[in-house]
Design an enzyme around this catalytic site. Structure first.
Site, short mmCIF file in Angstrom:
data_model
loop_
_atom_site.label_atom_id
_atom_site.label_comp_id
_atom_site.label_asym_id
_atom_site.label_seq_id
_atom_site.Cartn_x
_atom_site.Cartn_y
_atom_site.Cartn_z
N GLY A 2 0.89 -1.32 0.34
CA GLY A 2 0.26 0.05 -0.04
C GLY A 2 0.71 1.36 -0.11
CB CYS A 3 2.48 3.22 -2.01
SG CYS A 3 4.02 1.96 -1.39
CB THR A 4 -0.97 7.47 -0.88
OG1 THR A 4 -1.52 6.26 0.34
CG2 THR A 4 -2.00 8.32 -1.32
#
Length: 502
Positions: A2-4
């Protein structure tokens, strides 16, 4: 993983620099210590082998020097994540994306398979290497490109040849433009140039929502793609539009229930902050909600976007809404409904700034933060250097306040449990250090402007010395706030008692 990601075109940023930023988040229940590294040409491998997928790739003989944010413990590979090379080209890899069954059935991911049986057995099946992925991308692409577009082309060729075992989003930037690449199945890909006057929000979901296939298959002015993409779409009936206008998010992406608690809320909050009056974001008449599937991939901000804006949105935990996990108002069951942007399992944040108004020798900055973003700070780091200060580079598996990664993680863990009591200390720390960071950049730029005849080698040494001196100041500030937060947390322990024996 998960990254943004947030991307800001040059005409939408505060200083005219294209800005690329991404939180690197580990998987749930994992915390991978991170560090900052410089990879010199002589240290770059000529044959690269992936730890996870076992694929081996022969690399060119002429690598450039580049920065990297690798894992400090490399038992699962390098995971370089974000960096800028000596040609002032930046790369961020990767934003893990989602896809759908139609795409993955038409072009399956290239996964690693272990050998089956003994070599002497007649039914022995040898090992099958997998494709390339986040572990590999930075190392096999960034040292060999001299523009953002070249980055797209090189990675695209590698994807078509070796394939990938996961869905990826990758950003490239130089002093003029940003390109965003998304993988489509195991071997296909699309890429789009970020509009100069716009920003892009990317929350672990295939994001591009409009694509000029004719441009991609022709001149490639604003769009690029794998050579057979049009045929691939047609043969596998992937275009689901009614009007014949390709929407990659519909064709290649996902629209699952889990997106509405994990992905779409993050785009909603980032755009809510950067375009507060452009739409109605709350209430029964909202244009977009945390659960909307049609939140734009890119849009023009209401004002120019700053480094602090990027840090704020990538640290956000839905403050000012009912979904804040630190909130005390509204229904309690909403406080932990949505996946925050500023989450506990951040490894590192890099904001990559390639400044067109500076000489090439001092053009690029990599702003670095470690651990959970609501509680950490960004440190500007000039990338045209040959060494990294130990406070940023000497992370190991051992927990210690003597490096920035572990000091930042300790600070976050202490602060989280006593949020309302310690957040004023955190906010003062963040403002003080970010102000010092800007002052450091102004001062260092001025020193170089006053020494216009210095050689490139001298510039690198000046920048390395300046980096080291500034990081020493950050270490002092971080130790001080860690001490203050520890004191407040100690006073608020559950076994406290008001009666004293002295």
């Amino acid at each position: 993983m998960g990254c943004t990601t947030i991307l800001v075109g040059k005409n939408a940023s505060f200083d005219g620099s294209p800005l690329v930023a991404r939180n690197e988040d580990s998987a749930n229940g994992e915390f991978d210590p991170k560090r900052v590294a410089i990879v010199r040409p002589e240290d770059q491998p000529r044959t690269y082998t992936s730890v996870l997928s076992h694929v081996s790739i022969d690399l060119p003989e002429n690598p450039l020097r580049y920065t990297s944010a690798p894992n400090a413990v490399d038992h699962e590979g390098i995971w370089g994540e974000a960096g800028i090379n000596s040609a002032n080209v930046a790369m961020s890899a990767t934003e893990t994306l989602t896809s759908n069954e139609r795409v993955l059935g038409a072009d399956p991911l290239v996964t690693y398979r272990t050998a089956q049986g003994a070599k002497d057995d007649p039914d022995y099946v040898p090992e099958r290497p997998g494709g390339i992925g986040e572990e590999d991308f930075l190392t096999i692409v960034l040292p060999y490109i001299k523009s953002a577009r070249e980055g797209v082309v090189r990675l695209g060729e590698l994807l078509e040849h070796f394939g990938t075992y996961e869905m990826n989003g990758v950003a490239f930037s130089d002093a003029d433009e940003i390109w965003w690449l998304e993988t489509v199945g195991g071997h296909h890909w699309i890429a789009k140039r970020v509009p100069d006057d716009s920003y892009v929000t990317m929350p672990n979901q295939l994001g591009i929502d409009s694509f000029d296939l004719q441009d991609a298959m022709g001149e490639g002015r604003e769009h690029l793609a794998s050579a057979d993409l049009q045929q691939f779409i047609e043969e596998n009936f992937l275009d689901t539009s009614l009007d014949g206008v390709l929407n990659p998010r519909d064709a290649f992406g996902s629209h699952s229930d889990s997106d509405h608690v994990y992905n779409t809320p993050r785009a909603w909050y980032m755009q809510r902050f950067l375009n507060p009056t452009s739409n109605t974001w709350d209430g029964p008449n909202a244009d977009y909600t945390p659960f909307s599937d049609n939140i734009p991939w890119s849009r023009k901000p209401e004002r120019k976007v700053t480094i602090e804006d990027i840090k704020y949105v990538l640290s956000s935990h839905y403050q000012g809404t009912p979904y804040d996990p630190y909130g005390t108002s509204g229904p309690a069951d909403l406080h932990h409904l949505l996946r925050p942007i500023g989450i506990n399992r951040h490894g590192q944040l890099s904001v990559l700034q390639v400044r067109p108004y500076r000489p090439e020798s001092s053009r690029s900055l990599q702003w670095i933060a470690f651990a959970s973003n609501p509680f950490n700070t960004l440190v500007p780091f000039y990338t045209n250097v040959d060494e990294v200060p130990a406070y940023l580079s000497d992370t190991t598996a051992r927990v210690t306040s003597e490096n920035f990664y572990w000091a930042s993680r300790l600070l976050a863990a202490l602060a989280d449990a006593h949020f309302s009591e310690v957040i004023p200390e955190i906010e003062r720390y963040q403002q003080t250090t970010l102000a010092s960071g800007h002052a450091f950049v102004h001062t260092t730029d001025a020193v170089l402007s006053g020494n216009s005849t210095v050689s490139d080698d001298d510039v690198r040494q000046i920048l390395a010395t300046a980096n080291a001196e500034f990081v020493d100041r950050i270490k002092d500030e971080t130790n001080e706030v860690l001490g203050r937060v520890l004191f407040l947390a100690s006073n608020n322990m559950s076994n406290r008692f008001s009666r004293s024996d002295n």
